[in-house]
Design a protein around this motif. Sequence first.
Motif, PDB file in Angstrom:
ATOM      1  N   GLY B   9       0.820  -1.210   0.000  1.00 44.52           N
ATOM      2  CA  GLY B   9       0.000   0.000   0.000  1.00 44.52           C
ATOM      3  C   GLY B   9       0.853   1.257   0.000  1.00 44.52           C
ATOM      4  N   TRP B  36      -9.931 -10.326  -2.034  1.00 44.48           N
ATOM      5  CA  TRP B  36      -9.570  -9.019  -1.514  1.00 44.48           C
ATOM      6  C   TRP B  36     -10.864  -8.264  -1.186  1.00 44.48           C
ATOM      7  CZ3 TRP B  36      -4.673  -7.367  -0.467  1.00 44.48           C
ATOM      8  CH2 TRP B  36      -3.614  -8.088  -1.041  1.00 44.48           C
ATOM      9  N   ARG B  38     -12.120  -4.323   0.805  1.00 47.33           N
ATOM     10  CA  ARG B  38     -11.585  -3.021   1.185  1.00 47.33           C
ATOM     11  C   ARG B  38     -12.566  -2.264   2.061  1.00 47.33           C
ATOM     12  NH1 ARG B  38     -11.673   0.163  -4.681  1.00 47.33           N
ATOM     13  NH2 ARG B  38     -13.957   0.324  -4.878  1.00 47.33           N
ATOM     14  N   GLN B  39     -12.038  -1.256   2.727  1.00 48.56           N
ATOM     15  CA  GLN B  39     -12.850  -0.437   3.614  1.00 48.56           C
ATOM     16  C   GLN B  39     -12.370   0.999   3.500  1.00 48.56           C
ATOM     17  OE1 GLN B  39     -12.671  -1.539   7.829  1.00 48.56           O
ATOM     18  NE2 GLN B  39     -14.835  -1.018   8.001  1.00 48.56           N
ATOM     19  N   ASP B  89     -10.962   4.786  -4.748  1.00 51.03           N
ATOM     20  CA  ASP B  89     -10.288   3.526  -4.409  1.00 51.03           C
ATOM     21  C   ASP B  89      -9.506   3.644  -3.110  1.00 51.03           C
ATOM     22  OD1 ASP B  89      -9.532   3.187  -7.903  1.00 51.03           O
ATOM     23  OD2 ASP B  89     -11.123   2.158  -6.778  1.00 51.03           O
ATOM     24  N   ALA B  91      -8.646   3.335   0.459  1.00 49.02           N
ATOM     25  CA  ALA B  91      -9.211   2.400   1.440  1.00 49.02           C
ATOM     26  C   ALA B  91      -8.103   1.579   2.080  1.00 49.02           C
ATOM     27  CB  ALA B  91     -10.207   1.456   0.771  1.00 49.02           C
ATOM     28  N   TYR B  93      -7.055  -2.132   2.344  1.00 48.53           N
ATOM     29  CA  TYR B  93      -7.303  -3.342   1.564  1.00 48.53           C
ATOM     30  C   TYR B  93      -6.896  -4.560   2.389  1.00 48.53           C
ATOM     31  CZ  TYR B  93      -8.356  -0.682  -2.617  1.00 48.53           C
ATOM     32  OH  TYR B  93      -8.957   0.170  -3.521  1.00 48.53           O
ATOM     33  N   TYR B  94      -7.826  -5.496   2.492  1.00 52.05           N
ATOM     34  CA  TYR B  94      -7.598  -6.733   3.227  1.00 52.05           C
ATOM     35  C   TYR B  94      -7.589  -7.910   2.253  1.00 52.05           C
ATOM     36  CZ  TYR B  94      -9.163  -4.135   7.416  1.00 52.05           C
ATOM     37  OH  TYR B  94      -9.311  -3.245   8.454  1.00 52.05           O
ATOM     38  N   GLY B 115      -4.368  -5.759   6.864  1.00 53.33           N
ATOM     39  CA  GLY B 115      -4.749  -4.666   5.985  1.00 53.33           C
ATOM     40  C   GLY B 115      -3.557  -3.813   5.571  1.00 53.33           C
ATOM     41  N   THR B 117      -2.921   0.101   3.583  1.00 59.11           N
ATOM     42  CA  THR B 117      -3.655   1.316   3.232  1.00 59.11           C
ATOM     43  C   THR B 117      -3.234   1.858   1.876  1.00 59.11           C
ATOM     44  OG1 THR B 117      -3.882   1.909   5.563  1.00 59.11           O
ATOM     45  CG2 THR B 117      -4.207   3.667   3.948  1.00 59.11           C
TER      46      THR B 117
END
Lengths: 107, 122
Positions: B9, B36, B38-39, B89, B91, B93-94, B115, B117
Amino acid sequence: DIQLTQSPSFLSASVGDRVTITCRASQAISSYVAWYQQKPGKAPKLLIYAASTLQSGVPSRFSGSGSRTEFSLTISSLQPEDFATYYCQQLNSYPQMTFGQGTKVEI
Amino acid sequence: EVQLVESGGGLVQPGGSLRLSCVASGFTVTTKYMRWARQAPGKGLEWVSFISSGGATYYADSVKGRFTISRDNSRNTLSLQMNSLRAEDTAVYYCARDLAVADAQGYGMDVWGQGTTVTVSS
């Protein structure tokens, strides 16, 4: 697309309280519903799958129920470590999936 | 110990590219269904991409044509190539492993990474 609506969005409770969170689907779905707990800065944690099956290692105070369009997560006696945000998830159209908007449980 | 660790990230300009990696330990990614999610900041969870054990891939409409999920068998790693990035986009990401019950799928994700970022901004 199947939409999930959680209620309430915010819940204020005390230690020892019985708490229920509801998740409503925009159309009837099977029991492919999961519930997650997320604490700030952490990844979600799977609590319940198949609507009512407790994930391994999750305390028995957590339970899930429901069918068709209405599902619920219940915490029988709220503990200090349970204050978090909870999400429902539907997997009826697997591998696609959607999440509810979340319910924040605060003291 | 079963574990997922993401990396890659960072800050990228709109229109730019980024490649996320997720190293698995305790299991083999090619034998599991992986995805994948995301948040966005202060928002809920969103599924992004999926890859089956057989290599079939699926994408959320919001990223279709821009993101590519893949696996590196030799490094036991899941990757997400993100092109034409947009501000939306941005977020955490997990990467996550789908739970299999009696070889059936559709039960949620039982293992998540911590996660990584991604910030898309000029």
